[in-house]
Structure formats: structure tokens, C-alpha cells
Design an enzyme around this catalytic site. Structure first.
Site, PDB file in Angstrom:
ATOM      1  CG  ASN A   4      83.750 -41.101  -1.445  1.00  0.00           C
ATOM      2  OD1 ASN A   4      83.275 -42.217  -1.621  1.00  0.00           O
ATOM      3  ND2 ASN A   4      83.219 -40.215  -0.615  1.00  0.00           N
TER       4      ASN A   4
ATOM      5  CD  GLU B 243      86.164 -35.276   2.340  1.00  0.00           C
ATOM      6  OE1 GLU B 243      86.540 -35.288   1.161  1.00  0.00           O
ATOM      7  OE2 GLU B 243      85.189 -35.902   2.743  1.00  0.00           O
TER       8      GLU B 243
ATOM      9  CB  SER C 238      84.102 -28.622  -4.725  1.00  0.00           C
ATOM     10  OG  SER C 238      82.760 -28.868  -4.321  1.00  0.00           O
TER      11      SER C 238
ATOM     12  N   GLY D 202      80.665 -31.617  -2.621  1.00  0.00           N
ATOM     13  CA  GLY D 202      79.615 -31.752  -3.627  1.00  0.00           C
ATOM     14  C   GLY D 202      78.886 -30.459  -3.951  1.00  0.00           C
TER      15      GLY D 202
ATOM     16  CE  LYS E 284      80.690 -37.902  -2.604  1.00  0.00           C
ATOM     17  NZ  LYS E 284      80.250 -36.716  -1.900  1.00  0.00           N
TER      18      LYS E 284
HETATM   19  C1  PEP Z   1      83.848 -36.478  -0.955  1.00  0.00           C
HETATM   20  O1  PEP Z   1      82.920 -37.203  -1.271  1.00  0.00           O
HETATM   21  O2  PEP Z   1      84.603 -36.813  -0.044  1.00  0.00           O
HETATM   22  C2  PEP Z   1      84.024 -35.229  -1.693  1.00  0.00           C
HETATM   23  C3  PEP Z   1      85.003 -34.437  -1.339  1.00  0.00           C
HETATM   24  O3  PEP Z   1      83.140 -34.979  -2.708  1.00  0.00           O
HETATM   25  P1  PEP Z   1      83.316 -33.840  -3.844  1.00  0.00           P
HETATM   26  O4  PEP Z   1      84.716 -33.945  -4.368  1.00  0.00           O
HETATM   27  O5  PEP Z   1      82.285 -34.198  -4.865  1.00  0.00           O
HETATM   28  O6  PEP Z   1      83.050 -32.524  -3.190  1.00  0.00           O
END
Ligand code: PEP
Length: 249
Positions: A10, A167, A213, A173, A12
């Protein structure tokens, strides 16, 4: 049949089209594999660039959101019908950042997911609890409710197609990853809930990912848990070391 693992990046709101093209050029050969379904969920303006840059590979492109209407007076939005015509097969629905900053509700997540399916897209439906909810012992209730609404009106065939991403918001993040046991117990509960609703064969077919993460250092232990079928990966999907997340075995 064994569930094929999925690793979805992702991005973003990162990478301009020219940067997207050069980054894909750097990583595509390293993440091009049959062993895992690899998806790059890129900003809308990068969809065509990513598709071109990935031609000849097995890597899929996905979007990060869509509107539930096919068309209409929704300035700034894009529809599942548009994604379908572009042959973008995956779309993230209900990411916690959409829920938090754009006030997307469980019901909207459900309507969008149904519309994605109607357009033959695979929705990657995100659910997960806040740290406050976890600390007050409400994780399972919160996730159960989010999943229950998200899957409303879906048939068994629909639920076999969707991808669920667990999640935990406190892990997104933040650099704080759920332990493999924490992630596994929620993913197992999600699978159990699908079984209660639609039976074991549907539950055994649905892919359930962990996100929050994920890094090259923790992907292997997380993705090898029995109920975790891969990951939704934010920050680590923007680094060339994403290759190590994809090749987690
Ligand atoms: C996400 O954006 O879905 C995500 C899990 O971000 P990260 O891996 O940076 O925590």
C-alpha cells in the site's frame, strides 16, 4: 486447496508517476514470483504508469479506494466501473486512514465492497482495532462487528473472492508490530466468524492478511502462521527491501 499467499503493498499517497516508474523498474524483477500473489496498490494517478511498468510480469496493480456509485456528481472520486475498465483487479476498501480521516463507516465499507465485487474487482477489506479498544479488552468485539457489517449481503462465492486485512490501528506506521500470536489469534477468529456465517469450505478459501509495521525482519514469522495468508504492507513496500517481504520464506 491451499490458499495462495498474498503480499500487497500500500503506497498510500507516495511517489509521483515518474518516481513510481523508476521505483518499479528497480524492484520488479526481484518481486516477480509465482509463489506469492504480489499486488502494488498505488495512487490513482500511478495506475496506468504501474500497469505499463509491470507489463510482462506477474505482479498485479491495485487501487487504494473507490466510490460505491458507478458514476455521478461525486467530484474527486473514482468508481469501481472505472477501475474495471482499466483492468485494475484489486482495490483496498476501508483502510483505517480512510475510516479515520474521511469518516468511512462500516456500512460504506460494505456497500463499496459489494460494488467492487459487482465490477469483478477483488476488495481488500481492512478491519482492526485502536489501541484504546485493545487495552480495554474489546479487540474481538470490534473486529467481529466490522467484519459482520463488511460481509453483509455477500454470497459464499463473494466471500471466497474477498481478501480480509486485519490491521490493528496501533500497529500501522508506528513501528510497533503485533506479535505473531496476537495477529494469529485475531485472524483465526476472523476465519471462525466466516465459518459460522458461510461454512468451513468458504472460511478455508478466504485469504486473511495481517498488516501493521511488517518489515523484512518480521514478515516470515507472521506470514507463516496458520491463519495468516500474507500481508498488507505500507512503509516497507516503498523500499527496495520489499523484495525480502515478498520472498519471506
Ligand atoms: C498499511 O498502510 O496498511 C500499513 C500496514 O502500513 P505500515 O506497513 O506502514 O504499518
Amino acid at each position: 486447496m491451499a490458499r495462495k499467499k498474498v503480499v500487497a503493498g500500500n503506497w498510500k499517497m507516495n511517489l509521483t508517476p515518474s518516481k513510481a516508474e523508476s521505483f518499479i523498474g528497480e524492484i520488479k524483477d526481484k518481486i516477480n514470483t509465482d509463489a506469492v500473489e504480489v499486488v502494488l496498490c498505488v495512487p490513482y494517478v500511478n495506475l496506468a504508469t504501474a500497469q505499463n511498468a509491470l507489463k510482462g510480469t506477474k505482479i498485479h496493480v491495485g487501487a487504494q479506494n473507490m466510490h460505491y456509485a458507478d458514476e455521478g456528481a461525486y467530484t474527486g472520486e473514482i468508481s469501481g466501473k472505472m477501475l474495471a475498465e482499466m483492468k485494475v483487479p484489486y482495490v483496498i476498501i476501508g483502510h483505517s486512514e480512510r475510516r479515520e480521516y474521511f469518516k468511512e463507516s462500516d456500512t460504506e465499507v460494505n456497500i463499496k465492497s459489494l460494488k467492487a465485487l459487482k465490477n469483478n474487482l477483488i476488495p481488500i477489506i481492512c478491519i482492526g482495532e485502536t489501541s484504546k479498544q485493545r487495552n480495554s479488552g474489546r479487540t474481538f468485539d470490534v473486529v467481529r462487528k466490522q467484519l459482520s457489517v463488511a460481509l453483509d449481503d455477500m454470497t459464499a462465492d463473494d466471500v471466497k473472492k474477498v481478501i480480509i486485512a486485519y490491521e490493528p490501528i496501533w500497529a500501522i506506521g508506528t513501528g510497533v508490530t503485533a506479535t505473531k500470536e496476537q495477529a494469529e489469534e485475531v485472524c483465526a477468529a476472523i476465519r471462525k466468524q466466516i465459518e459460522e456465517k458461510l461454512g468451513k469450505s468458504v472460511a478455508d478459501s478466504t485469504r486473511i492478511l495481517y498488516g501493521g509495521s511488517v518489515t523484512p525482519d518480521n514478515a516470515k514469522e507472521l506470514f507463516n502462521m496458520p491463519n495468516i495468508d500474507g500481508g498488507l504492507v505500507g512503509g516497507a513496500s516503498l523500499k527496495t527491501s520489499f523484495e525480502q517481504v515478498v520472498r519471506f520464506e
